[in-house]
Design an enzyme around this catalytic site. Structure first.
Site, PDB file in Angstrom:
ATOM      1  N   GLU A  69      -2.746  -8.702   4.969  1.00 25.93           N
ATOM      2  CA  GLU A  69      -2.829  -7.651   6.303  1.00 25.93           C
ATOM      3  C   GLU A  69      -3.807  -6.407   5.654  1.00 25.93           C
ATOM      4  OE1 GLU A  69      -1.921  -7.490   8.900  1.00 25.93           O
ATOM      5  OE2 GLU A  69      -0.434  -8.924   9.127  1.00 25.93           O
ATOM      6  N   CYS A  88      -3.097   1.930   9.781  1.00 23.77           N
ATOM      7  CA  CYS A  88      -4.170   0.885   9.679  1.00 23.77           C
ATOM      8  C   CYS A  88      -4.559   0.520  10.956  1.00 23.77           C
ATOM      9  CB  CYS A  88      -3.475  -0.615   8.946  1.00 23.77           C
ATOM     10  SG  CYS A  88      -2.054  -1.137   9.808  1.00 23.77           S
ATOM     11  N   PRO A 108       0.904  -1.241   0.161  1.00 28.75           N
ATOM     12  CA  PRO A 108       0.063   0.027   0.033  1.00 28.75           C
ATOM     13  C   PRO A 108       0.829   1.258   0.043  1.00 28.75           C
ATOM     14  CG  PRO A 108       0.393  -0.913   2.259  1.00 28.75           C
ATOM     15  CD  PRO A 108       1.071  -1.574   1.324  1.00 28.75           C
ATOM     16  N   LYS A 150       6.022  -5.045  -5.264  1.00 34.81           N
ATOM     17  CA  LYS A 150       4.974  -4.244  -6.199  1.00 34.81           C
ATOM     18  C   LYS A 150       4.285  -3.110  -5.441  1.00 34.81           C
ATOM     19  CE  LYS A 150       1.482  -3.449  -7.536  1.00 34.81           C
ATOM     20  NZ  LYS A 150       0.749  -2.181  -7.427  1.00 34.81           N
ATOM     21  N   PRO A 151       5.277  -1.954  -5.380  1.00 31.08           N
ATOM     22  CA  PRO A 151       4.893  -0.826  -4.686  1.00 31.08           C
ATOM     23  C   PRO A 151       3.437  -0.229  -4.939  1.00 31.08           C
ATOM     24  CG  PRO A 151       6.495  -0.012  -6.089  1.00 31.08           C
ATOM     25  CD  PRO A 151       6.416  -1.670  -6.145  1.00 31.08           C
TER      26      PRO A 151
HETATM   27  P1  NAD Z   1      -5.282  -1.025  -2.381  1.00 26.58           P
HETATM   28  O1  NAD Z   1      -5.985  -2.506  -2.037  1.00 26.58           O
HETATM   29  O2  NAD Z   1      -6.044  -0.377  -3.168  1.00 26.58           O
HETATM   30  O3  NAD Z   1      -3.897  -1.319  -2.959  1.00 26.58           O
HETATM   31  C1  NAD Z   1      -2.864  -2.116  -2.329  1.00 26.58           C
HETATM   32  C2  NAD Z   1      -1.826  -2.808  -3.415  1.00 26.58           C
HETATM   33  O4  NAD Z   1      -2.605  -3.817  -4.113  1.00 26.58           O
HETATM   34  C3  NAD Z   1      -1.616  -1.646  -4.455  1.00 26.58           C
HETATM   35  O5  NAD Z   1      -0.186  -2.016  -4.714  1.00 26.58           O
HETATM   36  C4  NAD Z   1      -2.408  -1.910  -5.739  1.00 26.58           C
HETATM   37  O6  NAD Z   1      -1.843  -1.553  -6.836  1.00 26.58           O
HETATM   38  C5  NAD Z   1      -2.449  -3.592  -5.560  1.00 26.58           C
HETATM   39  N1  NAD Z   1      -3.709  -4.135  -6.111  1.00 26.58           N
HETATM   40  C6  NAD Z   1      -4.898  -3.552  -6.182  1.00 26.58           C
HETATM   41  N2  NAD Z   1      -5.708  -4.615  -6.975  1.00 26.58           N
HETATM   42  C7  NAD Z   1      -5.018  -5.601  -6.968  1.00 26.58           C
HETATM   43  C8  NAD Z   1      -5.470  -6.833  -7.599  1.00 26.58           C
HETATM   44  N3  NAD Z   1      -6.537  -7.006  -8.027  1.00 26.58           N
HETATM   45  N4  NAD Z   1      -4.449  -7.977  -7.597  1.00 26.58           N
HETATM   46  C9  NAD Z   1      -3.066  -7.463  -7.410  1.00 26.58           C
HETATM   47  N5  NAD Z   1      -2.751  -6.344  -6.817  1.00 26.58           N
HETATM   48  C10 NAD Z   1      -3.679  -5.349  -6.799  1.00 26.58           C
HETATM   49  O7  NAD Z   1      -5.054  -0.615  -0.855  1.00 26.58           O
HETATM   50  P2  NAD Z   1      -4.355   0.945  -0.602  1.00 26.58           P
HETATM   51  O8  NAD Z   1      -5.331   2.069  -0.447  1.00 26.58           O
HETATM   52  O9  NAD Z   1      -3.183   1.090  -1.609  1.00 26.58           O
HETATM   53  O10 NAD Z   1      -3.734   0.911   0.872  1.00 26.58           O
HETATM   54  C11 NAD Z   1      -4.756   1.520   1.967  1.00 26.58           C
HETATM   55  C12 NAD Z   1      -5.103   0.026   2.749  1.00 26.58           C
HETATM   56  O11 NAD Z   1      -4.138  -0.843   3.030  1.00 26.58           O
HETATM   57  C13 NAD Z   1      -5.798   0.434   3.817  1.00 26.58           C
HETATM   58  O12 NAD Z   1      -7.210  -0.266   3.797  1.00 26.58           O
HETATM   59  C14 NAD Z   1      -4.930   0.027   5.084  1.00 26.58           C
HETATM   60  O13 NAD Z   1      -5.780  -0.345   6.310  1.00 26.58           O
HETATM   61  C15 NAD Z   1      -4.238  -1.163   4.526  1.00 26.58           C
HETATM   62  N6  NAD Z   1      -3.188  -1.473   5.272  1.00 26.58           N
HETATM   63  C16 NAD Z   1      -3.237  -2.392   6.248  1.00 26.58           C
HETATM   64  C17 NAD Z   1      -1.965  -2.795   6.942  1.00 26.58           C
HETATM   65  C18 NAD Z   1      -2.041  -3.986   7.928  1.00 26.58           C
HETATM   66  O14 NAD Z   1      -1.027  -4.195   8.567  1.00 26.58           O
HETATM   67  N7  NAD Z   1      -3.034  -4.711   8.162  1.00 26.58           N
HETATM   68  C19 NAD Z   1      -0.900  -2.027   7.007  1.00 26.58           C
HETATM   69  C20 NAD Z   1      -1.017  -0.838   5.995  1.00 26.58           C
HETATM   70  C21 NAD Z   1      -2.130  -0.646   5.181  1.00 26.58           C
END
Ligand code: NAD
Length: 446
Positions: free
Chosen positions: A223, A256, A129, A154-155
């Site tokens: 996560e 998170c 994320p 994959k950032p």
């Molecule tokens: P997101 O799910 O939109 O994206 C996360 C990652 O997944 C990105 O790199 C994105 O490009 C990729 N992605 C999206 N769809 C995909 C798919 N179908 N297949 C493979 N990859 C895909 O999340 P975000 O908005 O970037 O991050 C915020 C979220 O992360 C919040 O819900 C936050 O709580 C969570 N988070 C959780 C923790 C934890 O430890 N539980 C820690 C940090 C962030």
């Protein structure tokens, strides 16, 4: 080849560059080629390389800090803390690479001797994320590397900068860490790639669910989002409101495990709410914390907090026209649908909701705390040791703080339940999901 992804400066909302997407096939081939030698390296050799990488992150901290500030818009001192934390995580897992793992070798069957070898999966894709780009990269990559896997980072498309720097630094120390920037398509292509044997995913429930389905039987560590409750008793320690407000607005609420829902005893609700409002509104966007990450997140946040009770201030230069949002408090009216939606969603911004429970009715307070789909973290605020020990284990989630919030170290596990996912980050527990036991039993006297 897909078009480069435009990246924006969250402080101004203006484009700051374009990043060509990585090539999943090339990344998988590079990681796959490096995986066997890394898997065969001794734990000591892996530990030495990871310590060297941590050292490089520290000596090049200025580059990582600058990239982190540019991509997230966070204040300089917060970026400092994140880079130091990422280096510490790399050092911790360098040590963890050398720890023994049960079950032990021995004679478990008459006339036979057995050993259990712990084998890496091979290539692990870490899909990240944008909220702590470098720190979560370290949380996900370091244990997988310690276990002997090659890792593809994959950032998030918003924040590709520090993952790239980390991969370049890793290459200098023979650490098989490859960066493959891009969006959801790139992530999906990596998850589907035959060379990728396991996936560490940190992000939203929607994308995490898609990843788990696409991974189709391969090990996945998820996560996902949080929505932490802070259960305040009628006898919290001095400074509780200041500590909660500081944890809420840190990283503009985009943590998170950030406190999101404060539960107050009814008889103290008015006074405690005033205190919280004072502490939240004294923290100013632009002075104390940075902007939200993107226009998309800001729009989502605005929809969720559209009916806040009290809103603080933004203090930024005219040139900073980005995604700034003030701290706010929402005193929840149970019949207000906007408030109900806010309580149930992960807000991911500098807002605290306030709900009350009848004095001494801790079952009601726990019911409110646990009444949302996410279950990642929470906190209990009391000067009673007895109450602290009785209430903390009842909060649903993997991490509960007493009289503090958002205090973490690599030695202690962080994990979710329910919609917050199934994975474990941090601690030696985070090494377990990405290696597999291989039992070898030999008949003696053959
Ligand atoms: P997101 O799910 O939109 O994206 C996360 C990652 O997944 C990105 O790199 C994105 O490009 C990729 N992605 C999206 N769809 C995909 C798919 N179908 N297949 C493979 N990859 C895909 O999340 P975000 O908005 O970037 O991050 C915020 C979220 O992360 C919040 O819900 C936050 O709580 C969570 N988070 C959780 C923790 C934890 O430890 N539980 C820690 C940090 C962030």
């Amino acid at each position: 080849m897909p078009d480069p992804t435009t990246v924006y400066n969250p402080r101004t909302g203006l484009p700051r560059g374009a990043v060509p997407p990585g090539h999943p096939d090339h990344a998988a081939a590079e990681a796959g080629a490096a995986a066997p030698a890394w898997a065969e390296a001794t734990p000591r050799q892996r530990a030495e390389a990871l310590h060297a990488l941590a050292h490089t992150v520290r000596t090049q901290a200025h580059r990582f800090i600058r990239a982190e500030v540019e991509s997230t818009g966070r204040p300089l001192d917060h970026a400092h803390l994140e880079v130091a934390a990422a280096a510490d995580v790399l050092d911790f897992y360098a040590g963890a690479a050398r720890t023994a793992t049960a079950p032990a070798a021995g004679t478990w069957i008459d006339g036979h001797t057995s050993v259990v070898r712990w084998e890496p999966l091979g290539v692990v894709a870490a899909i990240l994320p944008w909220n702590y780009p470098l720190m979560i990269a370290a949380w996900r990559a370091a244990p997988a590397l310690a276990a002997g896997n090659a890792v593809i980072l994959k950032p998030a498309p918003e924040t590709p900068d520090t993952a790239h720097l980390l991969a370049v630094a890793a290459a200098g120390h023979g650490v098989p860490l490859v960066c493959c920037p891009g969006g959801a398509d790139t992530g999906a292509a990596l998850v589907a790639h035959p060379l990728v044997a396991g996936v560490a995913f940190t992000g939203s429930l929607t994308a995490g669910t898609a990843v788990a389905v696409a991974a189709a039987g391969r090990p996945v560590s998820l996560e996902l989002g949080g929505n932490s409750a802070a259960l305040v008793t009628d006898d919290p320690p001095a400074g509780w409101a200041a500590d909660l407000a500081a944890a809420c607005v840190y990283n503009a609420g985009q943590s998170c495990a950030a406190p999101a829902r404060v539960l107050l005893p009814a008889s103290r609700a008015a006074a405690f709410t005033d205190l919280l409002i004072e502490e939240m509104t004294s923290r100013v966007a632009g002075l104390d914390f940075g902007p939200l990450i993107s226009a998309r997140q800001a729009a989502r946040y605005d929809t969720l907090v559209r009916d806040a009770t009290v809103t603080g201030k933004v203090d930024v230069a005219d040139t900073e026209t980005g995604y700034w949002r003030p701290a706010s408090v929402t005193v929840v009216e149970p019949n207000n649908p906007a408030h109900r939606a806010l309580v149930h969603a992960e807000t991911f911004g500098p807002n605290l909701t306030v709900q009350t429970y009848p004095d001494g009715h801790y079952d009601t307070a726990i019911h409110l705390a646990n009444g949302v789909p996410q279950a990642l973290a929470g906190s209990v605020w009391t000067r009673s040791l007895d109450l602290a020990h009785r209430l903390a284990p009842r909060l649903r989630g993997g991490e509960t703080w007493v009289n503090c919030h958002l205090v973490q170290t690599p030695e202690l596990p962080h994990s979710g339940r329910g919609d917050s996912g199934t994975g474990v980050d941090l601690s030696t527990e985070a090494v377990g999901w990405c290696r597999r036991p291989h039992t070898i039993t030999t008949r003696l006297g053959a």
